[in-house]
Scaffold this active site. Sequence first.
Site, PDB file in Angstrom:
ATOM      1  N   ASN A   7       0.882  -1.164   0.000  1.00 51.52           N
ATOM      2  CA  ASN A   7       0.000   0.000   0.000  1.00 51.52           C
ATOM      3  C   ASN A   7       0.920   1.214   0.000  1.00 51.52           C
ATOM      4  OD1 ASN A   7      -1.891   2.008   0.372  1.00 51.52           O
ATOM      5  ND2 ASN A   7      -2.970   0.985   2.024  1.00 51.52           N
ATOM      6  N   ARG A  78      -2.529  -2.339  -3.558  1.00 55.08           N
ATOM      7  CA  ARG A  78      -3.778  -1.605  -3.412  1.00 55.08           C
ATOM      8  C   ARG A  78      -3.664  -0.353  -4.279  1.00 55.08           C
ATOM      9  NH1 ARG A  78      -5.373   3.010   0.691  1.00 55.08           N
ATOM     10  NH2 ARG A  78      -7.596   3.159   0.250  1.00 55.08           N
ATOM     11  N   HIS A 167     -13.119   2.274  -0.806  1.00 57.53           N
ATOM     12  CA  HIS A 167     -13.129   1.224   0.235  1.00 57.53           C
ATOM     13  C   HIS A 167     -13.742  -0.074  -0.296  1.00 57.53           C
ATOM     14  CE1 HIS A 167     -13.187   4.587   3.505  1.00 57.53           C
ATOM     15  NE2 HIS A 167     -11.934   4.190   3.273  1.00 57.53           N
ATOM     16  N   GLY A 197     -13.442   4.584   9.648  1.00 57.59           N
ATOM     17  CA  GLY A 197     -12.093   4.848  10.120  1.00 57.59           C
ATOM     18  C   GLY A 197     -11.851   6.337  10.015  1.00 57.59           C
ATOM     19  N   ARG A 228     -12.163  15.042   6.901  1.00 58.49           N
ATOM     20  CA  ARG A 228     -12.924  15.392   5.706  1.00 58.49           C
ATOM     21  C   ARG A 228     -14.346  15.782   6.083  1.00 58.49           C
ATOM     22  NH1 ARG A 228     -11.261   9.846   2.833  1.00 58.49           N
ATOM     23  NH2 ARG A 228      -9.021  10.177   2.704  1.00 58.49           N
ATOM     24  N   GLU A 319     -15.281  -1.081  14.429  1.00 58.97           N
ATOM     25  CA  GLU A 319     -14.983  -2.285  15.202  1.00 58.97           C
ATOM     26  C   GLU A 319     -14.753  -2.000  16.682  1.00 58.97           C
ATOM     27  OE1 GLU A 319     -11.685  -4.319  13.331  1.00 58.97           O
ATOM     28  OE2 GLU A 319     -12.502  -3.868  11.342  1.00 58.97           O
ATOM     29  N   ASN A 320     -14.265  -0.800  17.013  1.00 60.47           N
ATOM     30  CA  ASN A 320     -13.770  -0.563  18.376  1.00 60.47           C
ATOM     31  C   ASN A 320     -14.523   0.462  19.200  1.00 60.47           C
ATOM     32  OD1 ASN A 320     -11.398  -2.346  18.169  1.00 60.47           O
ATOM     33  ND2 ASN A 320     -10.715  -0.887  16.614  1.00 60.47           N
ATOM     34  N   GLU A 370      -8.316  -5.912   4.681  1.00 59.94           N
ATOM     35  CA  GLU A 370      -8.097  -5.568   3.279  1.00 59.94           C
ATOM     36  C   GLU A 370      -6.851  -6.232   2.720  1.00 59.94           C
ATOM     37  OE1 GLU A 370      -9.349  -1.253   2.285  1.00 59.94           O
ATOM     38  OE2 GLU A 370      -8.938  -1.230   4.431  1.00 59.94           O
TER      39      GLU A 370
END
Length: 389
Positions: A7, A78, A167, A197, A228, A319-320, A370
């Site tokens: 990446n 990626r 994504h 994220g 953003r 997730e967290n 990913e």
Amino acid sequence: MLVLVINSGSSSLKFQVRDVESHSVLTEGLIEKIGMGNGGGGDGEIEGPRDHAEALEQVDAAIHEVLGDRKLDAVGHRVVHGGERFGEPVLIDNEITRAIERLNPLAPLHNPANVLGIRAIAKKWPDMPQVAVFDTAFHRTLPEHAWRYAVPDSLYTNHGIRRYGFHGTSHEYVAHQAAALLDLPVEEFDGVIAHLGNGASVTAIRGGKSVDTSMGFTPLEGLVMGTRSGDLDPSILVFLSRAGWSTEDIDSLLNRESGLKGLAGNNDMRSVVEASEAGDARAATALAVASYRLAKYIGGYHVAVGGAKALVFTAGIGENSHQFRTLVGEKLGALGIELDAGLNSERSKEPRVISTAESLIPVLVVPTDEERAIAEATAAVVDSQGASD
């Protein structure tokens, strides 16, 4: 098959070596400050590797330390933007590299860096198979009524201005994992996936395929993100331009100074949650705005898929952050969604259900991977190429 997943950023190179058969990670790392000087503005003495080729020497050393005499079989990259041409992973050659480069205007912060990584690999290991896996590819199934902007057709035909979505690798991987958790064939999975994220997007999945997604021509559209803005009235840009703002000023404002950072002064969700819980009004407002925006998209995408069979949270925040999931869930009562407070607050790296038995739509947390998806796609392309030779 051993696959090196790359990446590549403009000044960084993230890597991971995967054993595709065992799904194991053999080594991984991040090389930063590529070509960056210590004098500010890119000048001064170079702090990190001089270029991506030199960074790759560090990657090679790290890999050799772990693999010893074992050899890599392929490299998977990626690549952020595949435009309309690339709807699936492809084996890279010179023509493909040039085609990716021609898409630079659509992703000026990402594709040039992706090409640097591709060329660095080709120079060091000229016989190594390389595969490009595109962020936009999964969203090539969007129907025209979803990807069209209501602007003159010439902007699309002459400049490629349309909604592409991003994504995609994560959304596709998570869709398959969610379908398996629900014991459904992926072709029967209708759901809404929220990839949350520092960059965030939500996708409507119908029959296992993307039919709408929140990011558009660039990754700026859609949800409130770390830095953003997400959706806003385009006339604001005209207003700022007339007030003397340059295009660079506006770009920096919307991509680097907005979102959670603009609202709360911090783009880290954990810090914003902590500040809100400590009584910080700006942080509480930022969470309210971000969770409301996501809830609106989820409601709309429930319609887009003809009735979601699941709502799925993934990526770092998804997730967290049980706190953020709670804020979103509280706004979805009209859909019959009800989170289980105990299940929601549990920490686990396994896919799981966090809604109550009475919830009309199951709510899942599914970790994304990913790199695994890129490695598996790379192996599949290389294997198919070998079978056809």
